[in-house]
Design a protein around this motif. Sequence first.
Motif, PDB file in Angstrom:
ATOM      1  N   THR A 437      -9.103 -11.358 -19.058  1.00  0.00           N
ATOM      2  CA  THR A 437      -8.324 -11.584 -17.844  1.00  0.00           C
ATOM      3  C   THR A 437      -7.431 -10.370 -17.572  1.00  0.00           C
ATOM      4  N   VAL A 438      -6.863  -9.846 -18.640  1.00  0.00           N
ATOM      5  CA  VAL A 438      -6.007  -8.669 -18.490  1.00  0.00           C
ATOM      6  C   VAL A 438      -6.836  -7.484 -17.989  1.00  0.00           C
ATOM      7  N   MET A 439      -7.974  -7.316 -18.608  1.00  0.00           N
ATOM      8  CA  MET A 439      -8.887  -6.236 -18.218  1.00  0.00           C
ATOM      9  C   MET A 439      -9.229  -6.342 -16.737  1.00  0.00           C
ATOM     10  N   HIS A 440      -9.515  -7.562 -16.336  1.00  0.00           N
ATOM     11  CA  HIS A 440      -9.883  -7.805 -14.954  1.00  0.00           C
ATOM     12  C   HIS A 440      -8.725  -7.470 -14.005  1.00  0.00           C
ATOM     13  N   GLY A 441      -7.517  -7.885 -14.415  1.00  0.00           N
ATOM     14  CA  GLY A 441      -6.337  -7.597 -13.605  1.00  0.00           C
ATOM     15  C   GLY A 441      -6.130  -6.101 -13.435  1.00  0.00           C
ATOM     16  N   ILE A 442      -6.283  -5.379 -14.527  1.00  0.00           N
ATOM     17  CA  ILE A 442      -6.110  -3.921 -14.502  1.00  0.00           C
ATOM     18  C   ILE A 442      -7.136  -3.290 -13.571  1.00  0.00           C
ATOM     19  N   ASP A 443      -8.349  -3.791 -13.716  1.00  0.00           N
ATOM     20  CA  ASP A 443      -9.452  -3.305 -12.885  1.00  0.00           C
ATOM     21  C   ASP A 443      -9.139  -3.495 -11.394  1.00  0.00           C
ATOM     22  N   LYS A 444      -8.627  -4.663 -11.063  1.00  0.00           N
ATOM     23  CA  LYS A 444      -8.271  -4.988  -9.677  1.00  0.00           C
ATOM     24  C   LYS A 444      -7.260  -3.969  -9.143  1.00  0.00           C
ATOM     25  N   VAL A 445      -6.208  -3.740  -9.922  1.00  0.00           N
ATOM     26  CA  VAL A 445      -5.158  -2.817  -9.483  1.00  0.00           C
ATOM     27  C   VAL A 445      -5.728  -1.410  -9.337  1.00  0.00           C
ATOM     28  N   GLU A 446      -6.518  -1.004 -10.321  1.00  0.00           N
ATOM     29  CA  GLU A 446      -7.100   0.344 -10.252  1.00  0.00           C
ATOM     30  C   GLU A 446      -7.969   0.506  -9.018  1.00  0.00           C
ATOM     31  N   ASN A 447      -8.735  -0.525  -8.735  1.00  0.00           N
ATOM     32  CA  ASN A 447      -9.594  -0.492  -7.559  1.00  0.00           C
ATOM     33  C   ASN A 447      -8.787  -0.299  -6.290  1.00  0.00           C
ATOM     34  N   GLU A 448      -7.728  -1.082  -6.188  1.00  0.00           N
ATOM     35  CA  GLU A 448      -6.882  -1.027  -4.994  1.00  0.00           C
ATOM     36  C   GLU A 448      -6.227   0.335  -4.847  1.00  0.00           C
ATOM     37  N   MET A 449      -5.875   0.900  -6.012  1.00  0.00           N
ATOM     38  CA  MET A 449      -5.094   2.126  -5.966  1.00  0.00           C
ATOM     39  C   MET A 449      -5.878   3.324  -5.455  1.00  0.00           C
ATOM     40  N   VAL A 450      -7.189   3.209  -5.486  1.00  0.00           N
ATOM     41  CA  VAL A 450      -7.996   4.307  -4.989  1.00  0.00           C
ATOM     42  C   VAL A 450      -7.748   4.507  -3.491  1.00  0.00           C
ATOM     43  N   GLU A 451      -7.671   3.403  -2.776  1.00  0.00           N
ATOM     44  CA  GLU A 451      -7.236   3.534  -1.382  1.00  0.00           C
ATOM     45  C   GLU A 451      -5.709   3.645  -1.432  1.00  0.00           C
ATOM     46  N   MET A 452      -5.139   4.135  -0.349  1.00  0.00           N
ATOM     47  CA  MET A 452      -3.677   4.253  -0.362  1.00  0.00           C
ATOM     48  C   MET A 452      -3.050   2.923   0.049  1.00  0.00           C
ATOM     49  N   THR A 453      -3.155   1.965  -0.783  1.00  0.00           N
ATOM     50  CA  THR A 453      -2.674   0.640  -0.401  1.00  0.00           C
ATOM     51  C   THR A 453      -1.230   0.451  -0.823  1.00  0.00           C
ATOM     52  N   LYS A 454      -0.731  -0.732  -0.464  1.00  0.00           N
ATOM     53  CA  LYS A 454       0.635  -1.092  -0.829  1.00  0.00           C
ATOM     54  C   LYS A 454       0.753  -1.137  -2.353  1.00  0.00           C
ATOM     55  N   ILE A 455      -0.279  -1.603  -3.011  1.00  0.00           N
ATOM     56  CA  ILE A 455      -0.216  -1.710  -4.472  1.00  0.00           C
ATOM     57  C   ILE A 455       0.068  -0.362  -5.109  1.00  0.00           C
ATOM     58  N   ARG A 456      -0.580   0.670  -4.597  1.00  0.00           N
ATOM     59  CA  ARG A 456      -0.326   1.986  -5.166  1.00  0.00           C
ATOM     60  C   ARG A 456       1.164   2.329  -5.044  1.00  0.00           C
ATOM     61  N   GLN A 457       1.696   2.056  -3.854  1.00  0.00           N
ATOM     62  CA  GLN A 457       3.107   2.307  -3.606  1.00  0.00           C
ATOM     63  C   GLN A 457       3.976   1.514  -4.581  1.00  0.00           C
ATOM     64  N   ASP A 458       3.629   0.231  -4.722  1.00  0.00           N
ATOM     65  CA  ASP A 458       4.392  -0.636  -5.631  1.00  0.00           C
ATOM     66  C   ASP A 458       4.361  -0.106  -7.058  1.00  0.00           C
ATOM     67  N   VAL A 459       3.164   0.232  -7.516  1.00  0.00           N
ATOM     68  CA  VAL A 459       3.033   0.713  -8.884  1.00  0.00           C
ATOM     69  C   VAL A 459       3.872   1.972  -9.085  1.00  0.00           C
ATOM     70  N   GLU A 460       3.794   2.867  -8.120  1.00  0.00           N
ATOM     71  CA  GLU A 460       4.579   4.095  -8.228  1.00  0.00           C
ATOM     72  C   GLU A 460       6.074   3.798  -8.278  1.00  0.00           C
ATOM     73  N   ASN A 461       6.487   2.855  -7.430  1.00  0.00           N
ATOM     74  CA  ASN A 461       7.908   2.517  -7.367  1.00  0.00           C
ATOM     75  C   ASN A 461       8.409   1.919  -8.678  1.00  0.00           C
ATOM     76  N   VAL A 462       7.654   0.966  -9.194  1.00  0.00           N
ATOM     77  CA  VAL A 462       8.094   0.335 -10.450  1.00  0.00           C
ATOM     78  C   VAL A 462       8.094   1.370 -11.570  1.00  0.00           C
ATOM     79  N   ARG A 463       7.069   2.177 -11.589  1.00  0.00           N
ATOM     80  CA  ARG A 463       6.962   3.177 -12.633  1.00  0.00           C
ATOM     81  C   ARG A 463       8.194   4.113 -12.611  1.00  0.00           C
ATOM     82  N   ARG A 464       8.627   4.447 -11.408  1.00  0.00           N
ATOM     83  CA  ARG A 464       9.747   5.345 -11.290  1.00  0.00           C
ATOM     84  C   ARG A 464      11.025   4.695 -11.816  1.00  0.00           C
ATOM     85  N   MET A 465      11.124   3.386 -11.594  1.00  0.00           N
ATOM     86  CA  MET A 465      12.340   2.705 -12.033  1.00  0.00           C
ATOM     87  C   MET A 465      12.397   2.546 -13.549  1.00  0.00           C
ATOM     88  N   LEU A 466      11.252   2.589 -14.169  1.00  0.00           N
ATOM     89  CA  LEU A 466      11.222   2.317 -15.621  1.00  0.00           C
ATOM     90  C   LEU A 466      11.795   3.477 -16.447  1.00  0.00           C
TER      91      LEU A 466
END
Length: 466
Positions: A437-466
Amino acid sequence: MNTTKSTETKKEDVELFWKKVLGILETELNPTAYNTWVKSIIPENLTSNSLDLAVPMEYSIKQLEKYDSLIQDAIDRVGKARFKTRFVVKKISEESSEIKEKDLGPLFESKKQLKADSRMVAKAGLNSRFTFENFIMGNSNQLAYAIAQAVSEKPGESYNPFFLYSGVGLGKTHLMQAIGNKILQNSPKTNVVYTTGESFMNELIEAIQSGKGRGKYTSNEFRNKFRKADVLLIDDIQFIIGRESTQLEFFHTFNALYMAGKQIVLTSDRPPKDFTNLEKRITSRFGSGIIADIQYPDTDLRTAILRTKRDINRDEVSNEVIDYIAQYVSTNIRELEGAYLQILTTARASGKSPSMELVESVLGKNIKAQRRKSLSLGQILKEVSRYYSIKTVDIKGKRRTKNIVIPRQVAMYLMRELTEEPLMSIGQFLGGRDHTTVMHGIDKVENEMVEMTKIRQDVENVRRML
Ligand code: ADP
Ligand code: MG
């Protein structure tokens, strides 16, 4: 006697000559170079001591110069004497009948070639973007590529079933869909069915529920769809592990098709021997055909993939920049494409072509993030929940509404990326979820991130805050 120039050789002889040269070069060059650049050479004006090598564009010559002495040497060996060779650029017109498109290599496919019947492609569940022509071959995927091509030429005959496995983002889906697309191109009436392990399960559940009067999709329709396939492609088969009724249904589907000599292709994130929870009678079937994996791409392949992408899209990006990205992003091809796109988009926003400084700042952030692997799962969970304004218990919980599922998957992705924790512990931490399930979740996010979607933005934002 022939009155035309006596020194010029007949077309068939040129072809034969060149075939021998290619035979030598194929064994001597790395596959990426061979497939991307050498295969597209067209020999012309062969005489007893000279030869022109036509290539489709100026850029090819630059690439080929690296292999100049090897090529020269192969030509001399076949001709048994010193040859004078030169590269010439020759634009290839679509009508040109002398040149077979498939010999042109990945860069020069014509629009015509991409089009299997688009309705059939859609009906099969395929995406026409994934073709053999735009799949670049290198050391890491050579075997998988060769088998996939053989399967597409003679489905059900040479390699059945074909089981392909690798880590995420290395080209399994691409190759599998290329098989489907190719078969539809060759014989449009073939009943090709592409699905994922997850969809297979979901459709089965829907069919079972209809049996109880709760839906429209019946078990009959389900069986018809899968058991009448001429070619069945199931992507990410690991998803059905541990799901009893789905496994059983898959087993019967598999047997029915296999007995009828229909082609089956399966992909997975692990080899069949690692399917510890799956019954032996199922895994032993996987091994009755052929098993191949795709390994991590070397720098050569990563470079070739990005350069090809750039050339096809005519992006204004220098070799220096491309090579730098290829050097640094070594995780997988999906991330490689993602980084390239991110750099391109950032540069476009400022109206310039990407500079080395820009690349360093974009990649540098990621690299810095990767170095800080001392983050804990708890820290990441807290930050994700804060960012999305939802409770941590909800992320760990069972609810599957979109506003929770996405943050949950983003958390999975960041945990994998920013810590050394194995997927199993991440799953455990996130409410006792299975590592698939985790693998699948990661895969989903990676897939989305290839396009410039909101998820990519979100991931970048959270990463920056960490
Ligand atoms: P997987 O299914 O193994 O997770 P994908 O097939 O989705 O990986 O590949 C990820 C991305 O990388 C896709 O966009 C795909 O087109 C691209 N890709 C992978 N391998 C190659 C290759 N050898 N040449 C060109 N593109 C590739
Ligand atoms: Mg895939």
